[in-house]
Design a protein around this motif. Structure first.
Motif, PDB file in Angstrom:
ATOM      1  N   GLU A   1       0.828  -1.204   0.000  1.00  0.00           N
ATOM      2  CA  GLU A   1       0.000   0.000   0.000  1.00  0.00           C
ATOM      3  C   GLU A   1       0.862   1.254   0.000  1.00  0.00           C
ATOM      4  N   ARG A   2       1.983   1.229   0.750  1.00  0.00           N
ATOM      5  CA  ARG A   2       2.874   2.383   0.788  1.00  0.00           C
ATOM      6  C   ARG A   2       3.497   2.630  -0.584  1.00  0.00           C
ATOM      7  N   LEU A   3       3.955   1.555  -1.245  1.00  0.00           N
ATOM      8  CA  LEU A   3       4.515   1.701  -2.586  1.00  0.00           C
ATOM      9  C   LEU A   3       3.478   2.236  -3.565  1.00  0.00           C
ATOM     10  N   GLY A   4       2.241   1.738  -3.441  1.00  0.00           N
ATOM     11  CA  GLY A   4       1.166   2.213  -4.314  1.00  0.00           C
ATOM     12  C   GLY A   4       0.897   3.691  -4.129  1.00  0.00           C
ATOM     13  N   ARG A   5       0.854   4.129  -2.866  1.00  0.00           N
ATOM     14  CA  ARG A   5       0.613   5.559  -2.592  1.00  0.00           C
ATOM     15  C   ARG A   5       1.755   6.420  -3.129  1.00  0.00           C
ATOM     16  N   THR A   6       2.987   5.927  -2.962  1.00  0.00           N
ATOM     17  CA  THR A   6       4.138   6.692  -3.429  1.00  0.00           C
ATOM     18  C   THR A   6       4.095   6.848  -4.944  1.00  0.00           C
ATOM     19  N   TYR A   7       3.718   5.752  -5.644  1.00  0.00           N
ATOM     20  CA  TYR A   7       3.651   5.875  -7.110  1.00  0.00           C
ATOM     21  C   TYR A   7       2.471   6.743  -7.520  1.00  0.00           C
ATOM     22  N   ASP A   8       1.381   6.691  -6.757  1.00  0.00           N
ATOM     23  CA  ASP A   8       0.271   7.619  -7.015  1.00  0.00           C
ATOM     24  C   ASP A   8       0.777   9.057  -6.956  1.00  0.00           C
ATOM     25  N   SER A   9       1.613   9.326  -5.959  1.00  0.00           N
ATOM     26  CA  SER A   9       2.160  10.666  -5.796  1.00  0.00           C
ATOM     27  C   SER A   9       3.014  11.069  -6.993  1.00  0.00           C
ATOM     28  N   LEU A  10       3.855  10.136  -7.452  1.00  0.00           N
ATOM     29  CA  LEU A  10       4.701  10.431  -8.609  1.00  0.00           C
ATOM     30  C   LEU A  10       3.853  10.705  -9.849  1.00  0.00           C
ATOM     31  N   GLU A  11       2.851   9.872 -10.091  1.00  0.00           N
ATOM     32  CA  GLU A  11       1.993  10.088 -11.257  1.00  0.00           C
ATOM     33  C   GLU A  11       1.285  11.430 -11.178  1.00  0.00           C
ATOM     34  N   ALA A  12       0.857  11.805  -9.965  1.00  0.00           N
ATOM     35  CA  ALA A  12       0.176  13.093  -9.799  1.00  0.00           C
ATOM     36  C   ALA A  12       1.131  14.239 -10.124  1.00  0.00           C
ATOM     37  N   ARG A  13       2.388  14.124  -9.677  1.00  0.00           N
ATOM     38  CA  ARG A  13       3.361  15.177  -9.977  1.00  0.00           C
ATOM     39  C   ARG A  13       3.648  15.245 -11.465  1.00  0.00           C
ATOM     40  N   ILE A  14       3.707  14.096 -12.095  1.00  0.00           N
ATOM     41  CA  ILE A  14       3.934  14.074 -13.545  1.00  0.00           C
ATOM     42  C   ILE A  14       2.793  14.786 -14.268  1.00  0.00           C
ATOM     43  N   GLU A  15       1.566  14.492 -13.862  1.00  0.00           N
ATOM     44  CA  GLU A  15       0.414  15.120 -14.497  1.00  0.00           C
ATOM     45  C   GLU A  15       0.434  16.631 -14.298  1.00  0.00           C
ATOM     46  N   THR A  16       0.803  17.057 -13.082  1.00  0.00           N
ATOM     47  CA  THR A  16       0.855  18.494 -12.801  1.00  0.00           C
ATOM     48  C   THR A  16       1.905  19.182 -13.661  1.00  0.00           C
ATOM     49  N   LEU A  17       3.107  18.573 -13.732  1.00  0.00           N
ATOM     50  CA  LEU A  17       4.172  19.162 -14.537  1.00  0.00           C
ATOM     51  C   LEU A  17       3.827  19.137 -16.021  1.00  0.00           C
ATOM     52  N   MET A  18       3.198  18.060 -16.453  1.00  0.00           N
ATOM     53  CA  MET A  18       2.806  17.972 -17.863  1.00  0.00           C
ATOM     54  C   MET A  18       1.826  19.082 -18.218  1.00  0.00           C
ATOM     55  N   ALA A  19       0.875  19.298 -17.324  1.00  0.00           N
ATOM     56  CA  ALA A  19      -0.114  20.341 -17.580  1.00  0.00           C
ATOM     57  C   ALA A  19       0.541  21.712 -17.632  1.00  0.00           C
ATOM     58  N   ALA A  20       1.537  21.912 -16.773  1.00  0.00           N
ATOM     59  CA  ALA A  20       2.174  23.226 -16.710  1.00  0.00           C
ATOM     60  C   ALA A  20       3.213  23.436 -17.804  1.00  0.00           C
ATOM     61  N   GLU A  21       3.894  22.359 -18.200  1.00  0.00           N
ATOM     62  CA  GLU A  21       5.046  22.524 -19.084  1.00  0.00           C
ATOM     63  C   GLU A  21       4.977  21.708 -20.369  1.00  0.00           C
ATOM     64  N   GLU A  22       3.922  20.922 -20.549  1.00  0.00           N
ATOM     65  CA  GLU A  22       3.810  20.056 -21.724  1.00  0.00           C
ATOM     66  C   GLU A  22       5.064  19.195 -21.885  1.00  0.00           C
ATOM     67  N   LEU A  23       5.330  18.388 -20.865  1.00  0.00           N
ATOM     68  CA  LEU A  23       6.563  17.610 -20.843  1.00  0.00           C
ATOM     69  C   LEU A  23       6.727  16.695 -22.050  1.00  0.00           C
ATOM     70  N   LYS A  24       5.609  16.269 -22.620  1.00  0.00           N
ATOM     71  CA  LYS A  24       5.718  15.382 -23.777  1.00  0.00           C
ATOM     72  C   LYS A  24       6.399  16.082 -24.955  1.00  0.00           C
ATOM     73  N   LYS A  25       6.406  17.414 -24.902  1.00  0.00           N
ATOM     74  CA  LYS A  25       6.981  18.183 -26.006  1.00  0.00           C
ATOM     75  C   LYS A  25       8.236  18.936 -25.573  1.00  0.00           C
ATOM     76  N   VAL A  26       8.871  18.482 -24.498  1.00  0.00           N
ATOM     77  CA  VAL A  26      10.045  19.192 -23.989  1.00  0.00           C
ATOM     78  C   VAL A  26      11.131  19.265 -25.058  1.00  0.00           C
TER      79      VAL A  26
END
Length: 487
Positions: free
Chosen positions: A402-427
């Motif tokens: 459960e701890r590993l799952g929550r940690t990866y949830d956190s990483l995915e959330a940060r990725i989504e936030t950064l993608m929305a702000a910076e369009e990381l797919k197009k860096v």
């Protein structure tokens, strides 16, 4: 059997109903020309099982030249790429058929290609088929059911047997041993004891089969609903020793002192869990729709480097330092040996290399720069990497999972936030190649490529900084380059 023969045949006829008018017409064309023809093999089996089948394979007494004449008159287009094996294809509307002359060919036991020989009748053709469930036929045009080897009974029992002695069948074509494993994975059938025994006795003969044929059969197995069952059969019979020895080595490195996980069982579990995380078939690409060959191969092979890197430490510890790097190289080598295409090899190897990257994330202490690098390094494989990383958690400790799952949830959330702000797919660097060349007064070439990579690293580390800052940073970097590096 739970259903009568008549009931099963009615179900098969119902499944074939959309194509029956054209098939009966084609059957009449062959019989009018003095030849036999029958629907055979997989299409008959799948119709009896109530499964969809995209193939319409027929067998005939006609020689290829006669078949071609009949199909020319029946169809809208014909092709003869399989002529040397007695096969002529044709299309009429959306219906595609392949018609093959009765076969009686076999391997000579030494070469990689079968010796092609045409048979004289349907019974002779059916006894040469791989398994009894594929040795059933429907004669056309009258739909007479032909089952000389008890295929219907085996179908009802979910059993794989060969029409004749298994040793003869596998001697005719050693790839049939892999097909047994594939059908176990694909259809959920049990392999008859005599078939399993022959697979073990004759496993080494798989070595005469071309890598391309082995690759295609292996891919079908991996893409099946239950590939783990088929993979276990490959390992247990020794077939994996011939075509995927790294998988067998995983089982051989079981630690009897239980100082680390069973790499073999762990890998099979990761594969199952990765499959469970695939999206629905036909879904959007970012859902990784099932079945996904790249994800499944990466899940199976992600720890392929562990046996080679295992070290026992003083005090009872075990390490596998850099097994992801070693594993990526081993994956590349094995998939090249199996003749996979370059894109598949590159993608699977990259996922193996990256599968441990998340574990440096800890409790979320990564900087935005590190998150950007994670996304950029994964590139188009990011959604597969998400699933592989989650599938790689096989601990029985619920709290840890459960701890590993929550940690990866956190990483995915940060990725989504950064993608929305910076369009990381197009860096991209904030200066393009033309602007870099203009700033430094250099022409396109390796030096400009190094400058581009420097600006890309700057972009990943600091995010958007603007073109003016990018130019200043570029000039500073350029001033630090020795003269020898500027040519």
């Amino acid at each position: 059997m739970s259903e009568s023969l008549d009931a099963l045949l009615r179900r098969a006829t119902g499944r074939l109903a959309p194509t029956l008018p054209l098939l009966t017409e084609l059957g009449a064309a062959f019989t009018d020309a003095g030849h036999e023809v029958a629907l055979v093999g997989g299409p008959v089996r799948d119709a009896l099982l109530g499964r969809e089948s995209s193939d319409l394979d027929l067998t005939t007494s006609a020689r290829p030249e006669d078949t071609e004449r009949i199909l020319d008159a029946w169809g809208e287009a014909t092709w003869d790429m399989g002529r040397e094996f007695g096969t002529i294809g044709a299309r009429r509307g959306a219906t595609v058929v392949e018609v093959t002359t009765y076969r009686a060919d076999a391997y000579d036991g030494r070469t990689r290609k079968p010796v092609v020989a045409f048979g004289e009748n349907l019974t002779e053709d059916l006894v040469r088929r791989d398994f009894t469930v594929n040795a059933m036929a429907l004669r056309l045009p009258d739909l007479e059911f032909v089952d000389p080897h008890g295929g219907l009974e085996d179908l009802a029992a979910g059993r794989l047997r060969t029409p004749g002695p298994a040793e003869v069948s596998f001697g005719d074509d050693p790839l049939r041993m892999m097909r047994a494993a594939r059908f176990a994975a694909q259809l959920g059938f049990d392999v008859a004891p005599q078939v399993r025994a022959a697979m073990g006795d004759m496993a080494e003969s798989l070595g005469i089969v071309s890598a391309e044929r082995i690759r295609d059969e292996f891919s079908k197995l991996v893409l099946a609903p239950d590939p783990v069952t088929g993979l276990r059969l490959l390992v247990d019979t020794g077939l994996a020793d011939v075509m995927l020895p790294e998988l067998s080595v995983m089982r051989e490195t079981v630690d009897e002192h239980r100082r680390h996980k069973d790499v073999y069982e762990h890998s099979l579990t990761v594969l199952r869990q990765a499959i469970a995380l695939e999206g629905a078939p036909g879904g959007p690409e970012d859902s990784v729709p099932a079945p996904d060959l790249v994800l499944r191969l990466a899940a199976l092979l992600h720890d392929i480097g562990k046996p080679a890197t295992r070290r026992f430490e003083p005090g009872g510890g075990v390490t596998f330092h850099h097994h992801e790097v070693v594993g990526a190289k081993m994956t590349n080598k094995r998939l090249r040996a199996l003749r996979y295409d370059k894109d598949t090899i590159k993608a699977v190897s990259r996922l193996v290399e990256l599968h441990l990257r998340f574990h440096g994330y800890g409790d979320g202490e990564w900087t935005d720069s590190a998150v950007r690098r994670y996304v950029t390094d994964a590139g188009p494989l990011l959604q597969r990497l998400h699933r592989l990383t989650r599938a790689d958690c096989t601990t029985r400790n619920r709290r840890k999972a459960e701890r590993l799952g929550r940690t990866y949830d956190s990483l995915e959330a940060r990725i989504e936030t950064l993608m929305a702000a910076e369009e990381l797919k197009k860096v991209r660097p904030e200066l393009d190649g033309h602007e870099i060349g203009e700033t430094l007064g250099i022409s396109p070439g390796p030096v400009l490529g190094r400058a581009y990579k420097h600006l890309l690293a700057l972009r990943l580390d600091r995010g958007p900084v603007g073109k003016d800052v990018a130019r200043e940073e570029l000039r500073t970097w350029w001033a630090q380059q020795p003269e020898s590096a500027r040519d």
